[in-house]
Design a protein around this motif. Structure first.
Motif, short mmCIF file in Angstrom:
data_model
loop_
_atom_site.label_atom_id
_atom_site.label_comp_id
_atom_site.label_asym_id
_atom_site.label_seq_id
_atom_site.Cartn_x
_atom_site.Cartn_y
_atom_site.Cartn_z
N SER A 95 -27.68 73.83 3.56
CA SER A 95 -26.74 74.86 4.02
C SER A 95 -26.76 76.12 3.17
N ASP A 96 -27.16 76.00 1.90
CA ASP A 96 -27.17 77.18 1.03
C ASP A 96 -28.59 77.65 0.71
N LYS A 97 -29.58 77.14 1.46
CA LYS A 97 -30.95 77.56 1.19
C LYS A 97 -31.30 78.81 2.00
N ASN A 98 -32.28 79.53 1.53
CA ASN A 98 -32.69 80.79 2.14
C ASN A 98 -33.66 80.48 3.29
N ILE A 99 -33.12 80.05 4.41
CA ILE A 99 -33.94 79.66 5.56
C ILE A 99 -33.41 80.35 6.81
N ASP A 100 -34.23 80.28 7.89
CA ASP A 100 -33.87 80.89 9.16
C ASP A 100 -33.54 79.86 10.24
N PHE A 101 -34.15 78.69 10.16
CA PHE A 101 -33.89 77.66 11.16
C PHE A 101 -34.35 76.31 10.63
N ILE A 102 -34.01 75.26 11.37
CA ILE A 102 -34.29 73.88 10.96
C ILE A 102 -35.10 73.19 12.05
N ILE A 103 -36.12 72.44 11.62
CA ILE A 103 -36.84 71.54 12.53
C ILE A 103 -36.56 70.11 12.08
N SER A 104 -36.11 69.29 13.00
CA SER A 104 -35.90 67.88 12.70
C SER A 104 -37.07 67.09 13.24
N ASP A 105 -37.85 66.49 12.33
CA ASP A 105 -38.95 65.61 12.74
C ASP A 105 -38.33 64.28 13.15
N ASP A 106 -38.41 63.96 14.42
CA ASP A 106 -37.66 62.87 15.04
C ASP A 106 -36.20 63.32 15.10
#
Length: 336
Positions: free
Chosen positions: A142-153
């Protein structure tokens, strides 16, 4: 014992064994359980973890390998090349992770985080977070410098919110006998596909059609586990080799080696096999070729005769218009 059970269940699911009739009552119980669970989430009686980031699910509705991890890697790299910053969430299957999510690297211990997590981390330059509880992983990033999340499975992890669902289907095995667990390989009814955003099919070239949603896994080289040297697969064609695969569909890997002219002894293992050195002691001097997922667990006892084959995703059509939908989703939530 495990290998014997694995061979038996494959016959039940994919080869028409009559044992499926004895297991059907258990499938009915399973159906009631998963249906009730979905209703509870829809009614808000079970909590769904929300996120500030768009969540892309790459999953399947069957047990076993369909190609979802290579698609996860391909999708992440596609957007990394465009300047976006994803984070990957993975269960860390068969790992002993503990209470706190682990950020995985290629040097991580597969006994702790599982084989697929290391395979993903080895092929991506972005955070890869392993934990069976996706809610904990969501809070971790939640506090990382990212743009989106991919859930593998994670297609069946309804406690995690999602913005876009991709289901991968093995076009060879499809849905087996079309029955739910344990009588068949289905985690959810086939009707679930009508509610996802995208279905991608893992198709061998002779079955391919003019379809933007069909892909294949291609591996033309082998890499030595000790030296890191690479060698074209066709260069192994002059001698007999041992082919090792502890994946969802070992036959597909063996077939890919035979197509380039290799003469193979086939050694299929159950998916996510926890290898011992004795598993690969064949009492001869022939080369051993395995998948990248197997390599993760075999490199600790590797010898110079061991090689692995990395694969890459290739779509049969040059355009994948659904990628624009995902990019719009990422931009929209980022700007919102």
């Amino acid at each position: 014992m495990i290998r014997t059970f694995h061979q038996w269940i494959i016959k039940v699911w994919y080869q028409g064994s009559n044992w499926k009739y004895f297991l059907k009552p258990l499938s009915w119980i399973y159906y009631v359980f998963i249906s009730l669970r979905i209703i509870l989430y829809k009614k808000g009686l079970m909590k769904i973890q929300r996120s500030n980031y768009p969540i892309i699910i790459v999953g399947n509705i069957t047990v076993g390998g369909t190609g979802k991890t290579p698609i996860t890697i391909w999708l992440a790299n596609h957007f990394i090349d465009m300047g976006y910053r994803p984070a990957i969430l993975t269960r860390g299957y068969k790992g002993k992770i503990g209470d706190i999510p682990i950020e995985v690297s290629k040097e991580s211990n597969p006994e702790r985080v599982g084989d697929e997590a290391i395979m993903i981390a080895s092929n991506l330059k972005c955070p890869v977070i392993a934990h069976p509880d996706r809610n904990l992983s969501l809070r971790y990033v939640s506090d990382k410098n990212i743009d989106f999340i991919i859930s593998d499975d994670g297609l069946q992890h309804y406690q995690m919110d999602r913005d876009y669902e991709i289901v991968i289907v093995d076009n060879e095995r499809i849905y087996g006998n079309n029955l739910l667990l344990p009588a068949g390989p289905l985690r959810e009814p086939i009707s679930r596909l009508s509610r996802v955003n995208l279905v991608l099919k893992n198709v061998e070239s002779e079955d391919a059609k003019n379809d933007n949603n069909q892909f294949r896994l291609v591996g033309n080289t082998a890499i030595n586990l000790i030296t890191g040297d690479s060698k074209l697969l066709v260069d192994f064609a002059s001698t007999k080799i041992h082919a090792v695969a502890g994946i969802g569909n070992p036959a597909r890997f063996f077939r890919s080696l035979k197509k380039v002219g290799l003469d193979v002894y086939e050694h299929p293992f159950e998916d996510h096999r926890e290898y011992k050195s004795s598993d690969l002691s064949f009492n001869d001097e022939n080369e051993i070729i395995m998948t990248e997922k197997d390599m993760v667990k075999c490199k600790r006892f590797a010898n110079p005769r061991m090689w692995f084959v990395p694969v890459e995703v290739q779509f049969y059509q040059n355009e994948q218009p659904w990628l624009l939908d995902i990019e719009r989703l990422i931009k929209g939530k980022k700007n919102g």
